[in-house]
Motif scaffolding. Structure first.
Motif, PDB file in Angstrom:
ATOM      1  N   ASN A  45      17.739  -4.066   2.738  1.00 45.26           N
ATOM      2  CA  ASN A  45      17.617  -2.693   2.226  1.00 45.26           C
ATOM      3  C   ASN A  45      16.461  -2.574   1.236  1.00 45.26           C
ATOM      4  O   ASN A  45      15.750  -1.566   1.227  1.00 45.26           O
ATOM      5  CB  ASN A  45      18.923  -2.238   1.589  1.00 45.26           C
ATOM      6  CG  ASN A  45      19.995  -1.950   2.611  1.00 45.26           C
ATOM      7  OD1 ASN A  45      19.730  -1.861   3.800  1.00 45.26           O
ATOM      8  ND2 ASN A  45      21.229  -1.828   2.149  1.00 45.26           N
ATOM      9  N   ALA A  46      16.285  -3.583   0.399  1.00 44.88           N
ATOM     10  CA  ALA A  46      15.182  -3.558  -0.562  1.00 44.88           C
ATOM     11  C   ALA A  46      13.841  -3.591   0.164  1.00 44.88           C
ATOM     12  O   ALA A  46      12.902  -2.871  -0.212  1.00 44.88           O
ATOM     13  CB  ALA A  46      15.299  -4.729  -1.530  1.00 44.88           C
ATOM     14  N   ARG A  47      13.728  -4.427   1.217  1.00 46.24           N
ATOM     15  CA  ARG A  47      12.482  -4.477   1.990  1.00 46.24           C
ATOM     16  C   ARG A  47      12.219  -3.137   2.676  1.00 46.24           C
ATOM     17  O   ARG A  47      11.084  -2.648   2.690  1.00 46.24           O
ATOM     18  CB  ARG A  47      12.541  -5.593   3.038  1.00 46.24           C
ATOM     19  CG  ARG A  47      12.366  -6.981   2.476  1.00 46.24           C
ATOM     20  CD  ARG A  47      12.139  -8.010   3.575  1.00 46.24           C
ATOM     21  NE  ARG A  47      13.126  -7.945   4.643  1.00 46.24           N
ATOM     22  CZ  ARG A  47      14.280  -8.596   4.668  1.00 46.24           C
ATOM     23  NH1 ARG A  47      14.604  -9.365   3.664  1.00 46.24           N
ATOM     24  NH2 ARG A  47      15.091  -8.489   5.697  1.00 46.24           N
ATOM     25  N   LEU A  48      13.258  -2.545   3.253  1.00 49.60           N
ATOM     26  CA  LEU A  48      13.088  -1.250   3.915  1.00 49.60           C
ATOM     27  C   LEU A  48      12.705  -0.154   2.923  1.00 49.60           C
ATOM     28  O   LEU A  48      11.874   0.707   3.214  1.00 49.60           O
ATOM     29  CB  LEU A  48      14.361  -0.862   4.666  1.00 49.60           C
ATOM     30  CG  LEU A  48      14.663  -1.687   5.925  1.00 49.60           C
ATOM     31  CD1 LEU A  48      16.027  -1.307   6.486  1.00 49.60           C
ATOM     32  CD2 LEU A  48      13.585  -1.510   6.953  1.00 49.60           C
ATOM     33  N   LEU A  55       4.926   3.715   3.026  1.00 46.18           N
ATOM     34  CA  LEU A  55       4.578   4.710   4.037  1.00 46.18           C
ATOM     35  C   LEU A  55       4.401   6.098   3.430  1.00 46.18           C
ATOM     36  O   LEU A  55       3.564   6.882   3.884  1.00 46.18           O
ATOM     37  CB  LEU A  55       5.636   4.752   5.139  1.00 46.18           C
ATOM     38  CG  LEU A  55       5.675   3.532   6.058  1.00 46.18           C
ATOM     39  CD1 LEU A  55       6.884   3.595   6.959  1.00 46.18           C
ATOM     40  CD2 LEU A  55       4.400   3.421   6.865  1.00 46.18           C
ATOM     41  N   LYS A  56       5.162   6.407   2.392  1.00 47.68           N
ATOM     42  CA  LYS A  56       5.039   7.708   1.750  1.00 47.68           C
ATOM     43  C   LYS A  56       3.798   7.811   0.887  1.00 47.68           C
ATOM     44  O   LYS A  56       3.246   8.899   0.704  1.00 47.68           O
ATOM     45  CB  LYS A  56       6.269   7.981   0.877  1.00 47.68           C
ATOM     46  CG  LYS A  56       7.500   8.351   1.664  1.00 47.68           C
ATOM     47  CD  LYS A  56       8.648   8.648   0.728  1.00 47.68           C
ATOM     48  CE  LYS A  56       9.893   9.064   1.485  1.00 47.68           C
ATOM     49  NZ  LYS A  56      11.003   9.350   0.572  1.00 47.68           N
ATOM     50  N   GLN A  57       3.325   6.677   0.332  1.00 50.54           N
ATOM     51  CA  GLN A  57       2.251   6.738  -0.650  1.00 50.54           C
ATOM     52  C   GLN A  57       0.853   6.614  -0.065  1.00 50.54           C
ATOM     53  O   GLN A  57      -0.094   7.126  -0.626  1.00 50.54           O
ATOM     54  CB  GLN A  57       2.440   5.642  -1.701  1.00 50.54           C
ATOM     55  CG  GLN A  57       3.603   5.925  -2.618  1.00 50.54           C
ATOM     56  CD  GLN A  57       3.806   4.846  -3.642  1.00 50.54           C
ATOM     57  OE1 GLN A  57       3.173   3.804  -3.582  1.00 50.54           O
ATOM     58  NE2 GLN A  57       4.702   5.071  -4.575  1.00 50.54           N
TER      59      GLN A  57
END
Length: 107
Positions: A45-48, A55-57
């Motif tokens: 979960n931390a990697r995702l 991807l957002k930045q």
């Protein structure tokens, strides 16, 4: 005699009754097992979450993902096909429109 029986009843409830010592030990063992099973899931979960943030930045992560997953090539790059190297068929179809055939004598 009555006090002794009461003491035995209380001891029984403390050790073997519902919510007693042995129940507590069993619950703690199940919690430890579940925590061990959850640890790799937390890491995933931390990697995702980090990948989503990337991807957002910026576009670098999107470009890297497109290159690795879909075999994308930028317009200012050249694509070279090396015979004998295995390529997934869907990547060939995706990139077929990007490859410009070289004409004889245009050099």
């Amino acid at each position: 005699m009555g006090l002794f029986l009461l003491l035995l009843l209380l001891q029984y409830q403390l050790w073997w009754g519902t919510g007693g010592w042995f129940d507590l030990q069993a619950v703690e063992k199940r919690v430890a097992t579940q925590e061990a099973a959850n640890a790799p899931l937390r890491d995933r979960n931390a990697r995702l979450a980090a990948e989503v943030t990337d991807l957002k930045q910026g576009l670098d992560a999107i470009e890297e993902r497109a290159r690795s997953d879909m075999g994308m090539v930028r317009a200012d790059e050249q694509f070279f096909w090396v015979p004998g190297v295995a390529i997934e068929p869907q990547l060939i179809e995706i990139n077929a429109g990007l490859v410009v055939p070289v004409q004889e004598g245009s050099q």
